[in-house]
Design a protein around this motif. Structure first.
Motif, PDB file in Angstrom:
ATOM      1  N   ILE B 521      31.243  59.920  41.855  1.00  0.00           N
ATOM      2  CA  ILE B 521      30.957  58.751  42.697  1.00  0.00           C
ATOM      3  C   ILE B 521      30.840  57.502  41.825  1.00  0.00           C
ATOM      4  O   ILE B 521      31.421  56.453  42.130  1.00  0.00           O
ATOM      5  N   ILE B 522      30.132  57.644  40.706  1.00  0.00           N
ATOM      6  CA  ILE B 522      30.003  56.484  39.819  1.00  0.00           C
ATOM      7  C   ILE B 522      31.389  56.072  39.321  1.00  0.00           C
ATOM      8  O   ILE B 522      31.723  54.887  39.294  1.00  0.00           O
ATOM      9  N   GLY B 523      32.209  57.074  38.971  1.00  0.00           N
ATOM     10  CA  GLY B 523      33.577  56.773  38.536  1.00  0.00           C
ATOM     11  C   GLY B 523      34.330  55.980  39.586  1.00  0.00           C
ATOM     12  O   GLY B 523      34.966  54.970  39.298  1.00  0.00           O
ATOM     13  N   THR B 524      34.229  56.432  40.839  1.00  0.00           N
ATOM     14  CA  THR B 524      34.896  55.748  41.939  1.00  0.00           C
ATOM     15  C   THR B 524      34.444  54.295  42.034  1.00  0.00           C
ATOM     16  O   THR B 524      35.259  53.375  42.119  1.00  0.00           O
ATOM     17  N   LEU B 525      33.120  54.114  42.021  1.00  0.00           N
ATOM     18  CA  LEU B 525      32.581  52.771  42.168  1.00  0.00           C
ATOM     19  C   LEU B 525      32.990  51.897  40.978  1.00  0.00           C
ATOM     20  O   LEU B 525      33.275  50.718  41.132  1.00  0.00           O
ATOM     21  N   LEU B 526      33.040  52.543  39.823  1.00  0.00           N
ATOM     22  CA  LEU B 526      33.383  51.809  38.610  1.00  0.00           C
ATOM     23  C   LEU B 526      34.824  51.296  38.666  1.00  0.00           C
ATOM     24  O   LEU B 526      35.099  50.134  38.367  1.00  0.00           O
ATOM     25  N   VAL B 527      35.740  52.187  39.067  1.00  0.00           N
ATOM     26  CA  VAL B 527      37.149  51.789  39.135  1.00  0.00           C
ATOM     27  C   VAL B 527      37.321  50.679  40.162  1.00  0.00           C
ATOM     28  O   VAL B 527      37.939  49.643  39.896  1.00  0.00           O
ATOM     29  N   ALA B 528      36.716  50.885  41.339  1.00  0.00           N
ATOM     30  CA  ALA B 528      36.825  49.873  42.383  1.00  0.00           C
ATOM     31  C   ALA B 528      36.207  48.556  41.906  1.00  0.00           C
ATOM     32  O   ALA B 528      36.767  47.479  42.125  1.00  0.00           O
ATOM     33  N   GLY B 529      35.072  48.680  41.228  1.00  0.00           N
ATOM     34  CA  GLY B 529      34.384  47.494  40.742  1.00  0.00           C
ATOM     35  C   GLY B 529      35.223  46.718  39.734  1.00  0.00           C
ATOM     36  O   GLY B 529      35.334  45.500  39.801  1.00  0.00           O
ATOM     37  N   GLN B 530      35.846  47.454  38.807  1.00  0.00           N
ATOM     38  CA  GLN B 530      36.645  46.794  37.778  1.00  0.00           C
ATOM     39  C   GLN B 530      37.870  46.118  38.389  1.00  0.00           C
ATOM     40  O   GLN B 530      38.209  44.999  38.030  1.00  0.00           O
ATOM     41  N   VAL B 531      38.523  46.800  39.323  1.00  0.00           N
ATOM     42  CA  VAL B 531      39.700  46.199  39.965  1.00  0.00           C
ATOM     43  C   VAL B 531      39.284  44.920  40.689  1.00  0.00           C
ATOM     44  O   VAL B 531      39.926  43.874  40.568  1.00  0.00           O
ATOM     45  N   ASP B 532      38.186  45.015  41.399  1.00  0.00           N
ATOM     46  CA  ASP B 532      37.691  43.859  42.126  1.00  0.00           C
ATOM     47  C   ASP B 532      37.331  42.732  41.156  1.00  0.00           C
ATOM     48  O   ASP B 532      37.642  41.566  41.379  1.00  0.00           O
ATOM     49  N   TYR B 533      36.682  43.123  40.066  1.00  0.00           N
ATOM     50  CA  TYR B 533      36.273  42.155  39.054  1.00  0.00           C
ATOM     51  C   TYR B 533      37.488  41.431  38.485  1.00  0.00           C
ATOM     52  O   TYR B 533      37.495  40.215  38.336  1.00  0.00           O
ATOM     53  N   MET B 534      38.544  42.230  38.206  1.00  0.00           N
ATOM     54  CA  MET B 534      39.744  41.627  37.644  1.00  0.00           C
ATOM     55  C   MET B 534      40.379  40.658  38.637  1.00  0.00           C
ATOM     56  O   MET B 534      40.853  39.596  38.284  1.00  0.00           O
ATOM     57  N   ARG B 535      40.372  41.071  39.915  1.00  0.00           N
ATOM     58  CA  ARG B 535      41.013  40.218  40.911  1.00  0.00           C
ATOM     59  C   ARG B 535      40.235  38.922  41.114  1.00  0.00           C
ATOM     60  O   ARG B 535      40.816  37.909  41.457  1.00  0.00           O
ATOM     61  N   ARG B 536      38.920  39.003  40.965  1.00  0.00           N
ATOM     62  CA  ARG B 536      38.114  37.817  41.221  1.00  0.00           C
ATOM     63  C   ARG B 536      37.975  36.930  39.984  1.00  0.00           C
ATOM     64  O   ARG B 536      37.517  35.814  40.068  1.00  0.00           O
ATOM     65  N   GLN B 537      38.339  37.498  38.830  1.00  0.00           N
ATOM     66  CA  GLN B 537      38.191  36.775  37.578  1.00  0.00           C
ATOM     67  C   GLN B 537      39.012  35.486  37.601  1.00  0.00           C
ATOM     68  O   GLN B 537      40.153  35.498  38.017  1.00  0.00           O
ATOM     69  N   PRO B 538      38.437  34.376  37.152  1.00  0.00           N
ATOM     70  CA  PRO B 538      39.262  33.172  37.076  1.00  0.00           C
ATOM     71  C   PRO B 538      40.389  33.401  36.076  1.00  0.00           C
ATOM     72  O   PRO B 538      40.170  33.876  34.965  1.00  0.00           O
ATOM     73  N   LEU B 539      41.611  33.109  36.518  1.00  0.00           N
ATOM     74  CA  LEU B 539      42.764  33.395  35.675  1.00  0.00           C
ATOM     75  C   LEU B 539      43.196  32.157  34.922  1.00  0.00           C
ATOM     76  O   LEU B 539      44.071  32.206  34.077  1.00  0.00           O
ATOM     77  N   GLY B 540      42.599  31.027  35.270  1.00  0.00           N
ATOM     78  CA  GLY B 540      43.016  29.791  34.628  1.00  0.00           C
ATOM     79  C   GLY B 540      44.121  29.101  35.415  1.00  0.00           C
ATOM     80  O   GLY B 540      44.587  28.044  35.032  1.00  0.00           O
ATOM     81  N   PHE B 541      44.549  29.728  36.509  1.00  0.00           N
ATOM     82  CA  PHE B 541      45.501  29.047  37.386  1.00  0.00           C
ATOM     83  C   PHE B 541      45.237  29.513  38.812  1.00  0.00           C
ATOM     84  O   PHE B 541      44.585  30.536  39.021  1.00  0.00           O
ATOM     85  N   ALA B 542      45.713  28.761  39.778  1.00  0.00           N
ATOM     86  CA  ALA B 542      45.479  29.113  41.176  1.00  0.00           C
ATOM     87  C   ALA B 542      46.645  29.940  41.685  1.00  0.00           C
ATOM     88  O   ALA B 542      47.785  29.499  41.606  1.00  0.00           O
ATOM     89  N   LYS B 543      46.359  31.153  42.166  1.00  0.00           N
ATOM     90  CA  LYS B 543      47.472  31.983  42.632  1.00  0.00           C
ATOM     91  C   LYS B 543      47.527  32.114  44.144  1.00  0.00           C
ATOM     92  O   LYS B 543      48.548  32.494  44.699  1.00  0.00           O
ATOM     93  N   GLU B 544      46.427  31.806  44.806  1.00  0.00           N
ATOM     94  CA  GLU B 544      46.434  31.964  46.258  1.00  0.00           C
ATOM     95  C   GLU B 544      47.276  30.874  46.925  1.00  0.00           C
ATOM     96  O   GLU B 544      47.298  29.731  46.479  1.00  0.00           O
ATOM     97  N   GLN B 545      47.923  31.266  47.995  1.00  0.00           N
ATOM     98  CA  GLN B 545      48.719  30.335  48.807  1.00  0.00           C
ATOM     99  C   GLN B 545      49.855  29.715  48.014  1.00  0.00           C
ATOM    100  O   GLN B 545      50.278  28.603  48.308  1.00  0.00           O
TER     101      GLN B 545
END
Lengths: 112, 876
Positions: B521-545
């Motif tokens: 379960i921790i593994g699951t949450l960790l993977v999901a958390g990291q993916v989410d973290y990466m997606r939310r991380q400021p990339l230095g450019f705007a990619k939405e829209q």
């Protein structure tokens, strides 16, 4: 020598009647029958055990395994409530037959 | 010497062979037999005489069987070919349906999960390993070292393959494989026009090395000429339908090619999807593929060595070839190039380094999932052991009788193991159905191509059967030895204590099960958390829209990109537009630069983007020093450079301001500005030095900043403009964020699989807990009855029963946390940007496990607690 048919028919009432006196195991039951009948009824293992199992299946008797003080393993049987009722029914039937035969076999008065 | 016990055993065997007699019957008959003998012995007979008499008095097995059959209805017997212990196993399982069901369910789910993972692992390890002579095929990689660092790449010098084949007798064939473009390319035949992804340019030897079957055409000459092409059967049908394609011309990326052969369709498990193979002759004359030119090297080279050639020895021989042919140029660049062999069969799961092969991320995932499969199976086995020992009291009587009746311990062990093996195989059958029904879902989750026939293939079928056998034995062996150790004298004289040993073992197993589940379960949450973290991380450019459209080739809008942009910007929802050679997430080349006046060795190969003056505005990338490109300054075009901060740093300039005004190369191209660093690729990779140039001849995309008010209308407008300005071209668009997030596909996929399998693990653990709780509740029925009769409340009783399990689950957390922490930290090390260790997740996992365990147990406890006390007191 008692006929096969009669032996088979009487097995059930005899077993129930022995067990009404108390818990008993297969070998002992055979010994008692032999004793009581004065040797006229000599049961074998393949007569007794299947019938015991059927009676147990029908709920007339109950069994449990026990170890004797001598370390011998025995399966004890005892009568259930249902078994008592069944014995009573059997007893009435057998008594009816017995009474009928007794009357028929009473000595015929002479001169008639 | 007469051995009476041996003779009795022999006699017993004759009874055992009779299918109408069960163990109980035989034990009783034997007891009778022994009484008979004992009486003979008591009256003075010897052992042998006593035995003979008893034998004479007892009926033969057939007669006994027949008599029993007549008097006692027997359960239907299994098929006659089942050995006795299997028959017994079936009979027992039918008798205890509840427990059997729990065991079978757990094992079914366990085996099915393991089976799916096995399919996945086998598929992944089969990629590119099916070629004939696979052991002799190698890719020749290029090791590059310069001031900027070192790496090993698959692309190599164009002339390497022909050189190797001509000069080294060890080489049987040498293939050139050129991938070409980052984007799918348009393929046109009459009115049929599609973009195709799998277009490769290869020399004739590639057909041999990749074992590609030619359905039609001549193998030896098909790729000999310029502008010829081979199509896979699939592609040929797509464009030609019933027509004969041989000899016809097909247009690929604006060039006509003659079709000289039809290839068999590529198998799914290859990375060389040869749908369209263009003859290498067709590109040989292109400028960037000429000769031994470092920096232009991008043609993959595969060799098949002759049988018996030692690859390591051969590698040593060819290692310095770049030095020999491109030494001058390399020296000027201050670079070193060496050749390294990588076996084809280790291309997918390993990465090449100068010294040896390194396991890839993909291989790590395969290991992780194999471990998960192992853990899930262990959970199912533990269930079995747990329930079997918990219920040992119920079976103690049977064991006692059989042992007292002379059954050997090994017979009992065989019987118990037989039972668990039967259970395992019943589960296997159910698991196969489960796998079949889950296959489509699993395929879309993993992205691998499998069909039902994969289940029948040898390694899979054999491993699954082997695995099932092992599971059966593994889960049966402890209960077998535990149960068969009961001493008849103890168990038959009274109810055996359930044994401290058994209780302790069960507790350990439940704790272990939950520890495993919580770790997952921790593994699951960790993977999901990291993916989410990466997606939310400021990339230095705007990619939405950000909407982007793709152009087929460079130069299509070299002269008119401004007017195309102007047309697009007429729509009110398009706020800004830029023409460029790439957008973040897509491929980007490197270009070599060095400061003017410096030695060429001081140079760097930088990621090289071409973009117009609006790129930084469209993607909201701030300029930190100097300025961006201006379209009103004509000299900006192709004559100026903008670096990112990393780029400036790479040349040793202390601050962005210091870099502005410097010039590069002999052309003295000025650096006019520095932009803030941004992530061109996903966060697995660090930000690289980058240079941006205003060079319209290399523009291939137009990216737009949009307002999402009415997306369909916006896209319709863009499509209208495109079709009007570029008639005959295929309109293609994508959203920058969606395309960018595709880089996290592996992680997202891993997350989904993890969620699935940790769910399975938890399910199995709960099944076991459910069974145990049922058992405990059953054992304590009387106690609960008395407590209720004395006025205990239902919640009080529920908590009484739940408290014990709660303690175990909490203990499991203590074990799971360090394990999960250790593995999680290791996994996170794979990411350039990783989330801080989220302790909250650990607590959350504990809470989830506890809640589910509570729910499972309380179902049983509530049932027990709400039962009428009178009923439970009457019990027994």
């Amino acid at each position: 020598m008692i006929s096969k048919v009669l032996v088979a028919a009487s097995t059930k009432p005899i077993i129930l009647s022995i067990l009404v006196r108390g818990e008993d195991y297969g070998y002992q039951i055979i010994q008692r029958v032999k004793e009581i009948s004065g040797g006229a009824l000599e049961w074998s293992d393949n007569m007794l055990y299947p019938v015991l199992h059927r009676l147990e299946n029908d709920g007339f008797i109950d069994s449990r395994w026990m170890i004797s003080d001598g370390g011998r393993l025995r399966k004890y049987y005892k009568l259930t409530g249902l078994g008592r009722k069944e014995l009573e029914a059997e007893r009435i039937q057998w008594m009816d037959v017995h009474n009928a035969l007794s009357r028929l076999w009473e000595p015929v008065p002479a001169g008639e | 010497m007469f051995d009476v016990e041996k003779e009795i055993r022999k006699w017993r065997k004759t009874l055992q062979r009779n299918a109408s007699l069960d163990e109980g019957d035989i034990a009783e008959l034997e007891s009778h037999f022994r009484e008979e003998m004992a009486r003979e012995v008591a009256s003075g007979a010897g052992d042998e005489a006593a035995f003979r008499t008893a034998l004479r008095h007892s009926a033969p097995a057939d007669a006994l069987g027949a008599e029993f059959e007549k008097c006692v209805p027997r359960p239907r017997r299994g098929a006659p070919f089942f050995p006795g212990f299997l028959r017994l196993a079936f009979r027992r399982m039918a008798k205890h349906k509840g427990y059997s069901l729990i065991n079978i369910m757990a094992l079914t789910v366990g085996i099915a999960s393991a089976g799916l993972i096995l399919l996945y692992v086998l598929y992944e390890t089969s990629i590119d390993t099916f070629q004939k002579d696979i052991d002799r095929i190698y890719r020749v990689n290029l090791y590059r070292k310069s001031a900027q660092g070192e790496d090993v790449v698959g692309g190599n010098y164009t002339l390497l393959a022909p050189t190797l084949k001509a000069q080294y007798p060890q080489v049987e064939s040498a293939a050139q494989v050129f991938g070409g473009s980052f984007e799918p390319e348009p393929v046109v035949y009459r009115d049929k026009a599609f973009k195709e992804e799998n277009i490769l340019t290869v020399n004739p030897d590639a057909l041999d090395i990749f074992d590609i079957p030619l359905l039609r055409g001549d193998r030896r000459t098909a790729l000999d000429r310029i502008n010829t092409v081979l199509l896979s059967d699939r592609i040929a049908r797509k464009y030609f339908g019933g027509e004969d394609p041989l000899g016809k011309n097909i247009r690929i990326n604006d060039k006509d090619y003659e079709i000289t052969g039809i290839l068999g369709d590529p198998p799914p498990n290859t990375r060389f999807r040869h749908d369209v193979l263009i003859s290498f002759k067709s590109v040989e004359n292109e400028e960037h593929l000429q000769g031994w030119r470092p920096g232009m090297a991008g043609v993959m080279t595969f060799v098949k060595l002759k049988p018996g050639v030692d690859a390591a020895e051969f590698e040593r021989l060819i290692r310095d070839l770049p030095e020999k042919y491109a030494g001058e140029a390399l020296k000027k660049m201050g670079a070193v190039n060496l050749l390294v062999l990588q076996p084809l069969k280790k291309m997918y799961l390993y990465e090449s380094t100068l010294e040896s092969l390194r396991p890839s991320q993909q291989l790590l995932y395969l290991y992780i999932f194999s471990a998960v499969a192992g853990l899930i199976l262990m959970l199912a086995c533990m269930n079995f052991i747990n329930l079997a020992t918990a219920r040992s009291a119920c079976r103690a009587g049977e064991v006692g009788i059989r042992k007292a009746a002379g059954a050997e311990r090994h017979q009992l062990v065989f019987q118990f193991i037989g039972e668990s093996v039967v259970t395992a195989f019943i589960s296997l059958a159910a698991a196969v159905f489960l796998i079949l029904s889950l296959l489509p879902v699993f395929q879309s989750l993993t992205g691998i191509a499998l069909d039902e026939s994969a289940l029948l293939r040898f390694p899979f079928a054999a491993s699954l059967v082997g695995l099932t056998l092992i599971i059966g034995i593994a889960s049966g062996i402890y209960p077998a030895f535990y149960l068969s150790s009961f001493r008849p004298a103890v168990v038959l004289k009274g109810r055996p204590s359930s044994g401290l040993k058994g209780v302790r073992l069960r507790r350990t197993l439940v704790v272990a099960q939950f520890a495993i589940s919580i770790t997952l379960i921790i593994g699951t949450l960790l993977v999901a958390g990291q993916v989410d973290y990466m997606r939310r991380q400021p990339l230095g450019f705007a990619k939405e829209q950000r909407l982007a459209i793709t152009f087929r080739t460079w130069g299509m809008m070299e002269t008119n990109y401004e007017s195309v942009k102007a047309e697009l910007l007429r729509h009110p929802d398009i706020l800004a537009a830029t023409a460029c050679s790439g957008v973040p997430g897509k491929g980007v080349n490197r270009t070599y630069y060095y400061p003017t006046g410096e030695e060429a060795e001081k140079g760097q190969a930088l990621r090289s983007l071409r973009a117009d003056s609006d790129f930084f505005q469209v993607f909201d990338i701030p300029v930190v020093a100097g300025r961006g490109f201006r379209k009103d300054i004509p000299g900006d075009t192709d004559r100026t450079l903008v670096f990112n901060e990393q780029g400036a740093k790479a040349f040793g300039w202390a601050t962005p301001e210091a870099a502005v005004g410097k010039t590069m190369t002999e052309r003295q191209t000025p650096v006019i500005g520095i932009i803030k660093d941004f992530h061109w690729w996903g966060l697995q990779r660090p930000i690289e030095p980058m240079v941006v140039q205003f060079e319209p001849s290399l523009f291939r995309y137009i990216a737009m900043k949009t307002n999402t008010k009415d997306l369909p209308a916006t896209i319709a407008h863009v499509k209208g403009v495109y079709n009007r300005l570029f008639p005959g071209e295929i309109f293609e668009y994508f959203f920058v964020d969606e395309n960018f997030d595709r880089q996290y596909r592996a992680e997202i996929r891993m997350g989904t699989l993890f969620r699935l399998f940790s769910g399975v693990a938890l399910f199995i653990a709960c099944l076991g807990l459910f069974g145990l709780a049922a058992f405990t509740a059953e054992q304590r029925t009387k106690e609960i009855g008395i407590r209720k009769a004395l006025g205990a409340s239902i919640p009080g009783i529920v908590s009484l029963l739940s408290k014990e399990f709660t303690k175990w689950v909490l203990l499991a957390n203590l074990l799971a946390w360090p394990a999960a922490y250790f593995i999680g930290r290791k996994w996170l090390e794979n990411f350039a940007v990783r989330m801080p260790m989220p302790w909250g997740l650990f607590v959350l996992a504990a809470a989830i496990a506890l809640a589910i365990a509570q729910l499972t147990v309380s179902f049983q406890s509530i049932r027990a607690a709400t039962a009428n006390p009178v009923d439970s007191l009457r019990y027994e």
